[in-house]
Design a protein around this motif. Structure first.
Motif, PDB file in Angstrom:
ATOM      1  N   THR A 188       0.776  -1.258  -0.086  1.00  0.00           N
ATOM      2  CA  THR A 188      -0.086   0.109   0.043  1.00  0.00           C
ATOM      3  C   THR A 188       0.826   1.128   0.042  1.00  0.00           C
ATOM      4  O   THR A 188       1.791   1.558   0.805  1.00  0.00           O
ATOM      5  N   THR A 189       0.720   1.977  -0.769  1.00  0.00           N
ATOM      6  CA  THR A 189       1.360   3.517  -1.125  1.00  0.00           C
ATOM      7  C   THR A 189       0.244   4.403  -0.447  1.00  0.00           C
ATOM      8  O   THR A 189      -0.855   4.795  -1.078  1.00  0.00           O
ATOM      9  N   LEU A 190       0.528   5.106   0.483  1.00  0.00           N
ATOM     10  CA  LEU A 190      -0.380   6.139   1.338  1.00  0.00           C
ATOM     11  C   LEU A 190       0.241   7.297   1.593  1.00  0.00           C
ATOM     12  O   LEU A 190       1.337   7.686   1.373  1.00  0.00           O
ATOM     13  N   LEU A 191      -0.755   8.491   1.104  1.00  0.00           N
ATOM     14  CA  LEU A 191      -0.476   9.430   1.535  1.00  0.00           C
ATOM     15  C   LEU A 191      -0.818  10.028   3.076  1.00  0.00           C
ATOM     16  O   LEU A 191      -1.770   9.930   3.258  1.00  0.00           O
ATOM     17  N   PHE A 192       0.077  10.700   3.776  1.00  0.00           N
ATOM     18  CA  PHE A 192      -0.252  10.908   5.219  1.00  0.00           C
ATOM     19  C   PHE A 192      -0.103  12.642   5.228  1.00  0.00           C
ATOM     20  O   PHE A 192       0.903  13.099   4.701  1.00  0.00           O
ATOM     21  N   VAL A 193      -1.162  13.318   5.778  1.00  0.00           N
ATOM     22  CA  VAL A 193      -1.276  14.889   5.794  1.00  0.00           C
ATOM     23  C   VAL A 193      -1.366  14.935   7.170  1.00  0.00           C
ATOM     24  O   VAL A 193      -2.397  14.705   7.817  1.00  0.00           O
ATOM     25  N   GLU A 194      -0.769  15.870   7.661  1.00  0.00           N
ATOM     26  CA  GLU A 194      -0.941  16.758   9.072  1.00  0.00           C
ATOM     27  C   GLU A 194      -1.366  17.949   8.851  1.00  0.00           C
ATOM     28  O   GLU A 194      -0.707  18.951   7.900  1.00  0.00           O
ATOM     29  N   THR A 195      -2.359  18.568   9.370  1.00  0.00           N
ATOM     30  CA  THR A 195      -2.984  19.564   9.222  1.00  0.00           C
ATOM     31  C   THR A 195      -2.859  20.650  10.288  1.00  0.00           C
ATOM     32  O   THR A 195      -2.345  20.401  11.296  1.00  0.00           O
ATOM     33  N   ALA A 196      -3.110  21.892  10.200  1.00  0.00           N
ATOM     34  CA  ALA A 196      -2.684  23.029  11.204  1.00  0.00           C
ATOM     35  C   ALA A 196      -3.711  22.980  12.276  1.00  0.00           C
ATOM     36  O   ALA A 196      -4.822  22.357  12.073  1.00  0.00           O
ATOM     37  N   ARG A 197      -3.235  23.360  13.327  1.00  0.00           N
ATOM     38  CA  ARG A 197      -4.073  23.641  14.546  1.00  0.00           C
ATOM     39  C   ARG A 197      -5.282  24.295  14.395  1.00  0.00           C
ATOM     40  O   ARG A 197      -6.422  23.969  14.842  1.00  0.00           O
ATOM     41  N   ASP A 198      -5.132  25.494  13.685  1.00  0.00           N
ATOM     42  CA  ASP A 198      -6.172  26.466  13.554  1.00  0.00           C
ATOM     43  C   ASP A 198      -6.997  26.297  12.085  1.00  0.00           C
ATOM     44  O   ASP A 198      -7.851  27.351  11.996  1.00  0.00           O
ATOM     45  N   ASP A 199      -6.356  25.671  11.198  1.00  0.00           N
ATOM     46  CA  ASP A 199      -7.062  25.299  10.027  1.00  0.00           C
ATOM     47  C   ASP A 199      -7.051  23.892   9.541  1.00  0.00           C
ATOM     48  O   ASP A 199      -5.997  23.553   9.148  1.00  0.00           O
ATOM     49  N   LYS A 200      -8.232  23.489   9.567  1.00  0.00           N
ATOM     50  CA  LYS A 200      -8.217  21.944   9.148  1.00  0.00           C
ATOM     51  C   LYS A 200      -7.920  21.877   7.703  1.00  0.00           C
ATOM     52  O   LYS A 200      -7.560  20.499   7.305  1.00  0.00           O
ATOM     53  N   LEU A 201      -7.864  22.798   6.990  1.00  0.00           N
ATOM     54  CA  LEU A 201      -7.937  22.501   5.570  1.00  0.00           C
ATOM     55  C   LEU A 201      -6.284  23.010   5.148  1.00  0.00           C
ATOM     56  O   LEU A 201      -6.032  22.571   3.906  1.00  0.00           O
ATOM     57  N   LYS A 202      -5.641  23.476   6.077  1.00  0.00           N
ATOM     58  CA  LYS A 202      -4.310  23.843   5.596  1.00  0.00           C
ATOM     59  C   LYS A 202      -3.236  22.657   6.073  1.00  0.00           C
ATOM     60  O   LYS A 202      -3.389  22.141   7.012  1.00  0.00           O
ATOM     61  N   GLN A 203      -2.458  22.129   5.098  1.00  0.00           N
ATOM     62  CA  GLN A 203      -1.671  21.070   4.866  1.00  0.00           C
ATOM     63  C   GLN A 203      -0.339  21.820   5.460  1.00  0.00           C
ATOM     64  O   GLN A 203       0.316  22.737   4.858  1.00  0.00           O
ATOM     65  N   ILE A 204       0.188  21.193   6.792  1.00  0.00           N
ATOM     66  CA  ILE A 204       1.638  21.523   6.952  1.00  0.00           C
ATOM     67  C   ILE A 204       2.518  20.552   6.845  1.00  0.00           C
ATOM     68  O   ILE A 204       3.760  20.848   7.167  1.00  0.00           O
ATOM     69  N   LEU A 205       2.399  19.222   6.386  1.00  0.00           N
ATOM     70  CA  LEU A 205       3.153  18.245   6.025  1.00  0.00           C
ATOM     71  C   LEU A 205       2.642  17.313   5.446  1.00  0.00           C
ATOM     72  O   LEU A 205       1.374  16.776   5.681  1.00  0.00           O
ATOM     73  N   ARG A 206       3.253  16.744   4.182  1.00  0.00           N
ATOM     74  CA  ARG A 206       2.618  15.563   3.488  1.00  0.00           C
ATOM     75  C   ARG A 206       3.965  14.870   3.250  1.00  0.00           C
ATOM     76  O   ARG A 206       5.138  15.246   2.887  1.00  0.00           O
TER      77      ARG A 206
END
Length: 226
Positions: A77-95
């Motif tokens: 399985t190849t997966l994409l992991f995304v960490e989102t910002a504390r104050d904005d669930k749509l903002k990606q801070i790590l991929r």
């Protein structure tokens, strides 16, 4: 006689200059900075203000399948992991993308709970630090890192911006280290630092959103890809 006095003066200067320099450095350190993580956690008001300003979090990232294929008779399985910002669930801070053997994937987080004494308003706060991803055929120690242990996580970058750099480095280094030394937690006014591993069978066409329960536990919530 004069030459002897001059030699004595030089020796005196050579002794006193390093001594005064050492005393000056010691005094400046005592005046401007903390020496240990204990001092930092208990005495630094700016740090306590920063922790008090942490808001309650209910979502800390998500994962989805990029592709699944069989190699040598085994599924990967190849997966994409995304960490989102504390104050904005749509903002990606790590991929990050990971390829893991199998389809049951473990997501390992570190939960840091600060005691009421550590927070200025007396209400418990928590931080969530992502550690690693690993599959069902791997041991945790073989997992792929998400955040780098000992470093400031992207999710909380800037939360301690009012602290000197040396204090920030000391804080994050100690937080990661204290996870393996629970006996020291209470004396540092940290209620708990513990691992929270969630695992699930991943399928294409779904997004696995990592939520925070009312008790502070991480769990995956599945939603279809739109």
């Amino acid at each position: 006689m004069k030459r002897i006095n001059e030699r004595g003066d030089i020796i005196t200067i050579l002794i006193l200059v390093p001594l005064f320099s050492a005393l000056a450095i010691w005094g400046w350190t005592a005046y401007t900075g903390v020496k240990t993580i204990r001092d930092l956690l208990k005495e630094n008001k700016k740090l306590r203000e920063a922790i008090t300003n942490l808001t309650r979090e209910d979502q800390i990232g998500y994962a989805k399948v990029v592709r699944q294929e069989r190699k040598g008779g085994r599924l990967s399985t190849t997966l994409l992991f995304v960490e989102t910002a504390r104050d904005d669930k749509l903002k990606q801070i790590l991929r990050k993308e990971y390829t893991v053997e199998g389809d049951v994937i473990h997501f390992d987080a570190l939960v840091v709970k600060f005691s009421n004494q550590m927070v200025l308003d007396g209400k418990e706060r928590a931080m969530y630090l992502w550690r690693r991803v690993y599959g069902e055929y791997m041991t945790p120690s073989e997992g792929f890192p998400i955040e780098s242990e000992g470093e400031e996580p992207e999710r909380y970058r800037g939360i301690l911006e009012r602290l000197p750099i040396r204090d920030r480095v000391m804080f994050w280094s100690a937080i990661w280290d204290l996870a393996s030394n629970p006996q020291k937690l209470k004396e540092h006014n940290i209620e708990a630092i513990y691992g929270n591993v969630v695992y699930t069978r991943l399928r294409e066409g779904l997004i696995y959103v990592f939520k925070i329960s009312s008790t502070g536990q991480v769990y995956p919530e599945t939603v279809p890809v739109m």
